[in-house]
Design an enzyme around this catalytic site. Structure first.
Site, mmCIF file in Angstrom:
data_model
loop_
_atom_site.group_PDB
_atom_site.id
_atom_site.type_symbol
_atom_site.label_atom_id
_atom_site.label_comp_id
_atom_site.label_asym_id
_atom_site.label_seq_id
_atom_site.Cartn_x
_atom_site.Cartn_y
_atom_site.Cartn_z
ATOM 1 N N ASP B 93 -43.738 29.833 44.661
ATOM 2 C CA ASP B 93 -42.923 30.731 43.849
ATOM 3 C C ASP B 93 -43.556 32.119 43.893
ATOM 4 O O ASP B 93 -44.590 32.334 44.522
ATOM 5 C CB ASP B 93 -42.750 30.187 42.434
ATOM 6 C CG ASP B 93 -44.051 30.103 41.674
ATOM 7 O OD1 ASP B 93 -45.066 30.636 42.147
ATOM 8 O OD2 ASP B 93 -44.060 29.488 40.593
ATOM 9 N N GLY B 95 -44.577 33.966 41.291
ATOM 10 C CA GLY B 95 -45.459 34.281 40.174
ATOM 11 C C GLY B 95 -44.726 34.855 38.972
ATOM 12 O O GLY B 95 -45.259 34.853 37.859
ATOM 13 N N GLY B 96 -43.501 35.318 39.201
ATOM 14 C CA GLY B 96 -42.783 35.991 38.116
ATOM 15 C C GLY B 96 -42.543 35.107 36.908
ATOM 16 O O GLY B 96 -42.750 35.519 35.762
ATOM 17 N N ASP B 271 -37.448 21.542 41.987
ATOM 18 C CA ASP B 271 -38.848 21.343 41.611
ATOM 19 C C ASP B 271 -38.874 21.190 40.105
ATOM 20 O O ASP B 271 -38.016 21.742 39.403
ATOM 21 C CB ASP B 271 -39.716 22.538 41.996
ATOM 22 C CG ASP B 271 -39.605 23.657 40.980
ATOM 23 O OD1 ASP B 271 -40.494 23.760 40.111
ATOM 24 O OD2 ASP B 271 -38.617 24.421 41.027
#
Lengths: 380, 380
Positions: B93, B95-96, B271
């Protein structure tokens, strides 16, 4: 009808021995290290991983299992082997040691030890007969007599009193074992030599036990606070006086160095929480000596712990990764280091067996110790 | 030269799809569930166990890895695959999402999001360009654009502002990805559709993203507090408007029931931390629905969780044993239930793939749900 318990001595080299224990659930090559499966699990390990690491036998703790989930419940579920999905041999202790070390309140009397459960505070009574009954309910392959294990150093009078009580409990354990026909069921019962660090008390204990004729003999009451030299001196005094045709089990020992010295003095079996407990806390036991993965010097180290190891956990992961997992508190760090440690303990035992058989145990001991001393030096 | 990222649609049945993603590190059969490997480990699992459970791909969290051990360090150690001993595909991903959910102090500006590390309090700046750079250092196979993900419900103006910002960040992410020549290195970049629960904002977002031409499209900003029906309504609105020849990834979803409904609406990838997190806390996801092993009704139950499962952990251990491990706080309880849950998630995906291919997805969905409703009834 299950096969009877047997022990065969395969080779000796000096005082060191290589042998095999035959049980109805399989063979145990000795010297043997038994991983500790306190609560019906070797902490963090799938049973197949314990087996893949080289273990022939694990230890179960009667004290923990009788409190939770209960011996009768495990029996109703088909016994400890089925419960924990470990079809290989299991040795159970008698519960006595944990009563002393874990229960805050306890009273030792001739008839029984009475203690308060560390789980729910219930008062529980453990007699030698009940300790045998519980181990029969668990269906262990090797049971231990109930004994009283006291901390060292202690006054000689206290050591003597506990040793004599342990002998009377040995006699009662032996009778209870026969009454339950455990030997006919393929089980075995070991007596436990007590007597602290006093050679004459140790000899009195072992002679009385030999007269009772156990399947094997344990040396108890060590690794409880005494100096390492005192521990080895006691082993050196006791082991040669034990019958050569029975396995000898040094309870609760120890470090790789302790075990190597004890094998040199004629010990066949060990159990210890160090490889599992220290693994969970970031310490790896390796061919190169102990390595603390918490240490920041590993943070960027791409090398595996030991690329010559038979253990994938020691070969397939960098020290940097293991350091990261331990720092991050990830379960996988504990899992991998437990695998590494159990494998190294088993490699050490396998190395000792091969060396004794080849008549080069002294070389093996010297080389193993030399590499420990040289330590974990980067190869770059 | 590594193979370019590709997606092939193999079959459709209604809106449901079966396909495959080809990466330089292997094939991902879709619909796919990606176990979450937050800190470079799927919690409690050896990588070979994750693979044996049926996973083709795992997810890594850029936020966690950039803070510890650091993206540059992982790159110096050979990338995330080597670091965690997982040679198969990895999606990272941006990181946001974790910046929003884990960092107490944060400031979203046009140029970057600035946040305080939850580990050591350091102030850290994350731009769309840095998020791509970090994912390149990790050497992930599928990278995600940086976006701003806000909690629902929220005022339309806030949703709109965050969606527009996410589009501008998508553009910058796309340019940064090209500048690093990640596509030539076999990597892929997915855009993320935002717009909360507002259909017109969602459509504006996806149209703009399609114009930018990503390798795949994710639906973000769901499973963040909205009602399940709202989540599915958004999926139903967005999925058909996405290009059929690109994979569709519903981020952070979900329960087995959520995933089944999302597959029915054309989603290809998922996920979620539920199978791992709930496993650690004693909840098993099974063919028979969820089963809480903490419950005392399992204490004497000799049955395995699901003897028809392909997962040894669901077949080889009694519910009584799993209950005991969870009550005793043993790591093995978390390990076995995580294995059970990841395997069930993968079985569900495999079942969906087979059903779509056979043109009987509706039957599969109905049967699966019927067994969940019937539940965990003793067979005696």
């Amino acid at each position: 009808m299950p096969a009877a318990f047997q022990f065969h001595l395969i080779a000796t080299d000096g005082a060191a021995r290589c042998g095999e224990i035959m049980t109805s659930r399989g063979r145990v090559a000795t010297p043997a290290f038994m991983p500790v499966g306190t609560q019906a699990t070797v902490k963090g390990m799938l049973p197949e991983a314990v087996r893949a690491g080289g273990a022939d036998i694990v230890l179960g703790n009667t004290y923990h299992l009788m409190l939770r989930p209960g011996a009768e419940r495990i029996a109703a579920l088909g016994g400890l082997h089925k419960f924990m999905n470990w079809p290989h041999p299991i040795l159970t202790d008698s519960g006595g040691f944990q009563v002393m070390s874990l229960s805050g309140l306890r009273k030792v009397e001739e008839r029984a030890v009475t203690f308060r459960s560390h789980l729910d505070g219930a008062m529980i009574e453990l007699t030698p007969e009940r300790a045998i009954e519980v181990q029969a309910l668990l269906d262990s392959d090797i049971a231990m007599q109930l004994d009283e294990c006291i901390r060292l150093p202690a006054p000689r009078a206290d050591i003597e009193r506990a040793m004599r009580l342990s002998l009377r409990w040995a006699e009662r354990s032996r009778r209870a074992f026969e009454a339950l026909r455990r030997a006919q069921a393929g089980g075995a019962l070991f007596g436990i030599v007590q007597g602290g660090d006093d050679p004459s008390l140790r000899l009195e204990s072992l002679r009385a036990l030999i007269d009772m004729d156990f399947h094997g003999y344990a040396i108890g009451g060590l690794a409880v606070g005494e100096a390492p030299a005192a521990m080895l001196a006691t082993v050196e005094g006791v082991a040669p006086a034990l019958p050569a045709d029975r396995p000898r089990y040094l309870m609760g020992v120890g470090t790789p160095a302790d075990m190597l010295e004890a094998v040199a003095r004629g010990i066949d079996m060990f159990d210890c929480v160090l490889p599992t407990r220290n693994g969970r806390h970031g310490l790896a036991f390796t061919r190169l000596g102990p390595i603390s993965l918490k240490n920041a010097r590993h943070a960027e180290d791409p090398r595996p712990l030991d690329e010559t190891s038979s253990c994938p956990a020691a070969r397939d992961y960098s020290r940097a990764y293991l350091h990261h997992l331990i720092k991050a508190g990830e379960m996988l760090g504990a899992i991998l280091l437990t695998m590494v440690n159990l494998s190294y303990y088993q490699e050490l035992m396998a190395g000792a067996r091969a060396a004794v058989t080849a008549g080069r145990f002294e070389d093996f001991r010297n080389q193993t110790q030399a590499i420990w001393v040289q330590g974990d030096v980067p190869t770059r």
